[in-house]
Structures are given as structure tokens and as C-alpha cells.
Design an enzyme around this catalytic site. Structure first.
Site: not given
Ligand code: NDP
Length: 247
Positions: A142, A155
Site C-alpha cells: 500500500s 496498518y
Molecule cells: P476488499 O475489502 O474489497 O477486499 C479484501 C479481500 O480480502 C476480500 O476478498 C476478503 O474476502 C479478503 N479477506 C479478508 N480477510 C481474509 C481472510 N482472513 N482470509 C481470506 N481472505 C480474506 O479490499 P481491497 O480489494 O481494497 O483490498 C485488497 C488488498 O489491497 C488488501 O491487501 C489491501 O490492504 C490492499 N490495498 C487496498 C487499498 C484500497 O484503497 N482499497 C489501498 C492499498 C492497499 P472475504 O471477506 O470473503 O474473506
């Protein structure tokens, strides 16, 4: 033909946001996908969509905080598709809060998902990739893995860790076993990520930042670009911000 044709790619956090868009982008280039997250209904819906469009996707309900489940995920990918060419360790949480709120459970969760989840993902594929002397591990950090702001201490700690781990992986494996390691660091992207914030004092500032958020397909294209480069080229790190995001 794309270098991604018939490449087997595991994507964690594929049930929404960046992971979901990445699945669509990679399948459009012929990749065979192994989708993982906890919400099985969302994975099934996405896999159906990909397969109905002529792609190849399978899924497995997986909690990335479980070492055993991550191992099983990699075994499933090998059993169904015969090999693993890449993994995108994308699953993550962002319950930002000020340290004095003492949201210890949320700290633990972030450390478990954002750091241990990535490590378990690496561990699950590393022996197979070392054996083949081939493979690509993409870890999602990030902008908060480059800069810290009030409310992001934990974070940011997890996302700095993702960068450190990925660079260590690159140093240990690139020359030795030809495994490629890539860090992708997005800025504000409109997904479900901010829904995990429970600290009302942080929420206001974050909502303001996310007014300029870009859509997750930009990050999906960035991931696709890194994967599509030829085997002798590694894109080590990319930062992708909304043009309006100065921080
Ligand atoms: P979302 O919240 O849309 O997606 C997060 C995903 O992580 C979901 O599919 C969720 O699936 C999964 N997840 C969470 N906990 C678990 C777990 N214990 N086991 C398996 N899967 C898990 O957010 P983003 O798409 O934005 O996030 C994706 C990545 O991008 C993250 O690492 C985030 O930190 C990073 N990021 C995002 C930014 C943003 O502004 N959106 C900026 C910088 C980085 P489920 O709940 O079904 O398990």
C-alpha cells in the site's frame, strides 16, 4: 498471445475489490485461476462469471490466517491444474484507528491477515516454485507501506512488513531459483476496504481521502502487466495512486 495464456494463478481476497477485478483481468488474458477468500458464495459467483465467459476458474473457501488452509489451497491448485505459476497475495484488512483507542483485536487481525496471510501464501507455493525454478509471487502492500499517518500505525506496520518480506524473498530467490517477487502498492481505491474501520475519529479523514479513489481495475491492470512481462524480467515494485492523491 499473452504470456498469461494457461498460466495458473492463485488469487487471495478474490471475493471483492482488487482481487475480484484481478480475476476478471487475468482470465481475459487466458490465465487459469484459483480463487480464494472466506465468502464462498462470492467466489462461486465470480468463478461462474469467468467460466461462462470462456475462462477457467476454480475456487476454494480459504482463511489466509490458517497455515493449513493455505497449504490445502496450493495442493488443490496443483491437483486441479497441475502447477502453480503465480500467486497474488492480496487478502487484507484496514481497520485504521488511533493507538490510544487500544483496538487490540483489530491489531491482531491486521497482523494475522496482512502479514501472516502473506507469509503463509509464500510458504504454500515456495517449494513447488523452487522445484520448477519458475514462479511469480505478487504481494499487495500500500502507499501506507511507504508513509505513515495518524491512525495508520498498525496498518502501515503490516504494509511496511509486506514490502520488507517481499524484498527479502526477491534477494533470496531471484538469482537462486528464478522466482520473481513483486510489490504492488496502491493508493486510495474504491472497494469494501474502508468498511472495516470502526474508529469514528479516523473515518472522517479517510472518507475525504477516498472521495478521489480510483477503481480497482487500475490495480488489476498493473498486476496483469507485472505478470505478463517475460520470465527474465521482474517488475520489483509499483506504486499506483489516484492523480489527485498527493500523500
Ligand atoms: P476488499 O475489502 O474489497 O477486499 C479484501 C479481500 O480480502 C476480500 O476478498 C476478503 O474476502 C479478503 N479477506 C479478508 N480477510 C481474509 C481472510 N482472513 N482470509 C481470506 N481472505 C480474506 O479490499 P481491497 O480489494 O481494497 O483490498 C485488497 C488488498 O489491497 C488488501 O491487501 C489491501 O490492504 C490492499 N490495498 C487496498 C487499498 C484500497 O484503497 N482499497 C489501498 C492499498 C492497499 P472475504 O471477506 O470473503 O474473506
Amino acid at each position: 498471445m499473452s504470456n498469461l495464456q494457461d498460466q495458473v494463478v492463485i488469487i487471495t481476497g478474490a471475493s471483492s475489490g482488487i482481487g475480484e477485478e484481478t480475476a476478471k483481468e487475468l482470465s481475459s488474458k487466458g490465465a487459469k485461476l484459483v480463487l480464494a477468500a472466506r465468502r464462498e458464495d462470492r467466489l462461486q459467483e465470480l468463478a461462474d462469471k469467468v467460466n461462462n465467459n470462456g475462462g477457467h476458474a476454480i475456487y476454494k473457501s480459504t482463511d489466509v490466517t490458517s497455515y493449513e488452509e493455505m497449504e490445502e489451497l496450493a495442493e488443490y491448485a496443483q491437483k486441479e491444474f497441475g502447477q502453480i505459476d503465480a500467486i497474488v497475495n492480496n487478502a487484507g484488512l484496514m481497520p485504521l484507528s488511533f493507538l490510544n483507542k487500544q483496538k487490540v483485536k483489530e491489531w491482531d487481525q491486521m497482523i494475522d491477515v496482512n502479514i501472516k496471510g502473506v507469509l503463509y501464501g509464500i510458504s504454500a507455493v515456495l517449494p513447488h516454485m523452487r522445484e520448477r525454478k519458475k514462479g511469480h509471487i505478487i504481494n499487495i502492500s500500500s502507499v501506507a507501506g511507504h508513509v505513515v499517518f495518524p491512525g495508520s500505525a498498525v496498518y502501515s506496520g503490516t504494509k511496511f512488513a509486506v514490502r520488507a518480506i517481499t524484498d527479502g524473498l526477491r534477494m533470496e530467490e531471484s538469482a537462486e531459483s528464478k522466482i520473481r517477487a513483486t510489490i504492488i502498492s496502491p493508493g486510495a481505491v474504491s472497494t469494501e476496504l474502508t468498511s472495516t474501520i470502526t474508529d469514528e475519529d479516523v473515518k472522517g479523514g479517510v472518507d475525504e481521502l477516498y472521495e478521489q479513489a480510483i477503481t480497482p481495475d487500475s490495480i488489476a491492470r498493473t498486476i496483469r502487466y507485472a505478470l505478463e512481462e517475460p520470465a527474465e524480467v521482474t517488475i520489483n515494485e509499483i506504486v499506483v495512486r489516484p492523480t489527485d492523491q498527493s500523500m
